[in-house]
Enzyme design. Sequence first.
Site, short mmCIF file in Angstrom:
data_model
loop_
_atom_site.label_atom_id
_atom_site.label_comp_id
_atom_site.label_asym_id
_atom_site.label_seq_id
_atom_site.Cartn_x
_atom_site.Cartn_y
_atom_site.Cartn_z
N PRO A 108 -2.00 1.82 0.22
CA PRO A 108 -2.62 0.51 0.08
C PRO A 108 -3.43 0.14 1.31
O PRO A 108 -3.06 0.49 2.43
CB PRO A 108 -1.42 -0.44 -0.05
N LYS A 148 -9.83 1.73 -1.05
CA LYS A 148 -10.19 2.33 -2.34
C LYS A 148 -11.04 1.37 -3.15
O LYS A 148 -12.10 1.74 -3.66
CB LYS A 148 -8.91 2.70 -3.11
N GLU A 182 15.22 -4.36 27.19
CA GLU A 182 13.83 -3.90 27.09
C GLU A 182 13.48 -2.95 28.23
O GLU A 182 12.83 -1.92 28.02
CB GLU A 182 12.86 -5.08 27.06
P1 ADP Z 1 -7.07 -0.62 -1.35
O1 ADP Z 1 -7.81 -0.89 -2.60
O2 ADP Z 1 -7.17 0.81 -0.91
O3 ADP Z 1 -5.65 -1.07 -1.38
P2 ADP Z 1 -9.02 -2.36 -0.26
O4 ADP Z 1 -10.23 -1.59 -0.62
O5 ADP Z 1 -8.72 -3.53 -1.11
O6 ADP Z 1 -7.75 -1.41 -0.17
O7 ADP Z 1 -9.14 -2.79 1.27
C1 ADP Z 1 -8.76 -4.07 1.71
C2 ADP Z 1 -9.63 -4.52 2.86
O8 ADP Z 1 -9.40 -3.72 4.02
C3 ADP Z 1 -11.10 -4.36 2.57
O9 ADP Z 1 -11.60 -5.47 1.93
C4 ADP Z 1 -11.70 -4.20 3.97
O10 ADP Z 1 -11.91 -5.44 4.56
C5 ADP Z 1 -10.60 -3.49 4.73
N1 ADP Z 1 -10.84 -2.05 4.80
C6 ADP Z 1 -10.03 -1.09 4.30
N2 ADP Z 1 -10.52 0.14 4.55
C7 ADP Z 1 -11.69 -0.03 5.21
C8 ADP Z 1 -12.67 0.87 5.73
N3 ADP Z 1 -12.55 2.18 5.62
N4 ADP Z 1 -13.74 0.33 6.34
C9 ADP Z 1 -13.87 -1.00 6.46
N5 ADP Z 1 -12.99 -1.89 5.99
C10 ADP Z 1 -11.89 -1.43 5.36
ZN ZN Z 2 15.55 -2.49 21.49
#
Ligand code: ADP
Ligand code: ZN
Length: 614
Positions: free
Chosen positions: A208, A212, A429
Site C-alpha cells: 500500500p 499504484k 535510552e
Molecule cells: P497505492 O495505490 O499504491 O496504495 P497511491 O497511488 O494511492 O498508493 O499513493 C498514495 C499517495 O502517495 C499518492 O497520492 C502520492 O502522493 C504518494 N506517492 C506514492 N508513491 C509515489 C511516488 N512513487 N512518487 C510520488 N508520490 C508518490
Molecule cells: Zn527501549
Amino acid sequence: MNEKEPNNKTRLVYIFIFTMLAVMLLNVFVIPKLVNQSVEEVDYGTFLNMIAENKIDEVEIEENFIAYTLKGDDKTTYKTGVVDDPGLTDRLYDANVKFSGVIKKESSPIVGFILAWIVPIIIFLALGQFLAKRIQKRLGGSANALSFGKSNAKIYVEAETGKSFADVAGQDEAKEALMEVVDFLHNPEKYKEVGAKIPKGVLLVGPPGTGKTLLAKAVAGESKVPFFSISGSEFVEMFVGMGAARVRDLFKQAQEKAPCIVFIDEIDAIGKSRNAGVYAGNDEREQTLNQLLTEMDGFDADKGVVILAATNRPEVLDKALLRPGRFDRRIPVELPDLQGRVAILKVHAKGVKLGDDVDLHAIARATPGASGADLANIINEGALRAVRKGRKYVTQNDLEESVEVVIAGYKRKNAVIPEKDKLTIAYHEVGHAIVAAMQEHAAPVHKITIIPRTSGSLGYTMQVEEDEKVLMSKEEALAKITTYLGGRAAEEVVFNSITSGAVNDIEQATKIARAMVTRFGMSEEFDMMALETVNNPYLGDQTSLLVSSATAAKVDEVILNIIKSCHQKAIEILKENIDNLHEISKYLLEKETISGEEFMKLLNKENVDENNVE
Ligand code: ADP
Ligand code: ZN
Ligand code: MG
C-alpha cells in the site's frame, strides 16, 4: 444520476400513484377547510332579515350561493343558498348595500386543473427525486441501489486526473512498462506492422502507498484516451447479479470508446481465488469474477482496450485471472530504495518553500521502509509544523520532527512523568545508544530523546544506516537484537530492578530472533529449513508456522537462547561502559534530546558543543 435508466419507469409509476392520492386527499379535506375557515352558513330567511335590519355591508352573488359581510367589527363571511328571488336586487338597492354578481371564469378549467393537479405533481416528483438521491448517497457513493443493471464507470479524460509520469518519482521499471502501453494506444499501427500484440491486462502489484493508483492516473494523463476507472469494491453490490451486470456494462462502454484504458483498482475485492476456503460459496463474487473473465476473453486486444488493475494481495487472486490472455503482464511496484525516496521527497517538496538547511538526502536515509505515501505525509507534516511555528519556510528541523511524528506520533503535551521514571527512561535510552555504538555491526545513533510521544513511547533512540541496506547479515541481526535489549539491560545494571518500559523492545527483538531461526536459516539447530512462511509479502510480516508442534517447541527454545545470549552481551557492554552510561544519562535527563554527533563526542570524552542542541 442518469434519467434514461429503465428502472426509472417503474419508479415513476409509484411516485405518480402516490402523488395522485396525496393530491386527492388535499383537495377533498384540507383545502376546503382552509378556504372556509371563517364562513358561517345561514338560511335565506336570516339573510332577508339582515337586509331588512340594514345590517349588511356587502353582498356577492355567486352562481350557487350568496356570500355577504356585515357592517361593523364582525369580519365573518356569511353564506346562504340561492333562492329564486327576483326582488332581491331591488331590496338590496333600497337597503343601500354594495352588491355584485360574479363573472363566470371562462378560462378557469385549464388553469384550475394545472393548479390543482399538475403543480402538486411536479412538486412531488421533485421531492421524490431529491429523496431518492439522498437514499442513494446513504447507500454509499455512486454505487446506487435504485438503478439496476448499470455501472457508473466514470469516464476520465486526460485533463481530469491531472497526473503525469513526472508526478511519479522512482518506479522507473513500472513507468517504462506502462510507457509501452501508452505508446501502443497512441500509434497502434507501429505494433501491427511487426505483428506485436500488446498485453490485454496489466497488473500493478505492490504494498500500500507505493503509488499504484497514482501510476494508473498518470497513464490516463499521458495516454490522452478515455480512462474508465472503477474500484473492485464497487462491483460488490447490494443485489445479487449486479456485479456481473456492472462488468458487462463497463466493457460495453469501453469497447464503444476504444482505444481506451479500463482501470480496476483493488481488484482483489472481486478477483479472490474461487477455491479459497473461507470465501467459498460467495456466489455473487464468483459470478462477477466469471463475468470479468468472459469479458476479457471476449474482446479483441487489437481494438485498443487495455485493462490496468492494481492490488496489494496478488497471492489471493484467482489463477484464471493471471493466465496469458488476461492479466498476463505483472508490474511490481515496490517500496522505494534510497534513490527512490530522495526522488519522491523532491517531487512532493516542489510546492513547498524549503529553507537553505534542508537536506532531503538525510531525510531519505532516516526513512528506510517508508512508502511514497509516508514520504508525502512527512513533507506535509513538516510544512504544517513550519506554519504552526509561524515561519514562512520549512527547515530541516521541521522535517526531522515530522519523520519522528510519522514513526512515533506527536509529542505529548503536558505529559507529567515523575522525576524517578524520567531518570529510568534516560538510562534506558542511553543503554540502547551505548550498546549500539559499541557494536561493529550496528547502525550509528542519530538521535536520543526522552520526550514522550502520543503513540505511548516514552523516549527513543533513533539509528540511521549509513547506506541503503538490502541484505542483513547474521552479525547485523544479532547486533540489532542486542541493541533492542540494551535499554532494559541498562536498567538492570544501574538500578538492579526492571520496569515495563521495554515492551516494544522485547517484541521487536523476538521478531528478529524468530525470523533468524524460522526464515533466514541463521541457526545451527535448524540449518536452512523453512519453518515459517510469510502470509502476505506486501501487507506486514504475519507468518504461519509450517512445522509440527514438537518442532515448534524446539524452535521457541532456540529463539530463547539467541535472546538470552544477546541480553548477556548487552549487560557486558554496559558494565564495561558504566561511567559513560552514568554521565550521558545525566546529560540526557537535563537536555531531553541529544543528537548522534553529540552522543559520540560524549562517548569519546570530547568537549560538547553546547550550541548544537535544540
Ligand atoms: P497505492 O495505490 O499504491 O496504495 P497511491 O497511488 O494511492 O498508493 O499513493 C498514495 C499517495 O502517495 C499518492 O497520492 C502520492 O502522493 C504518494 N506517492 C506514492 N508513491 C509515489 C511516488 N512513487 N512518487 C510520488 N508520490 C508518490
Ligand atoms: Zn527501549
Ligand atoms: Mg491504491
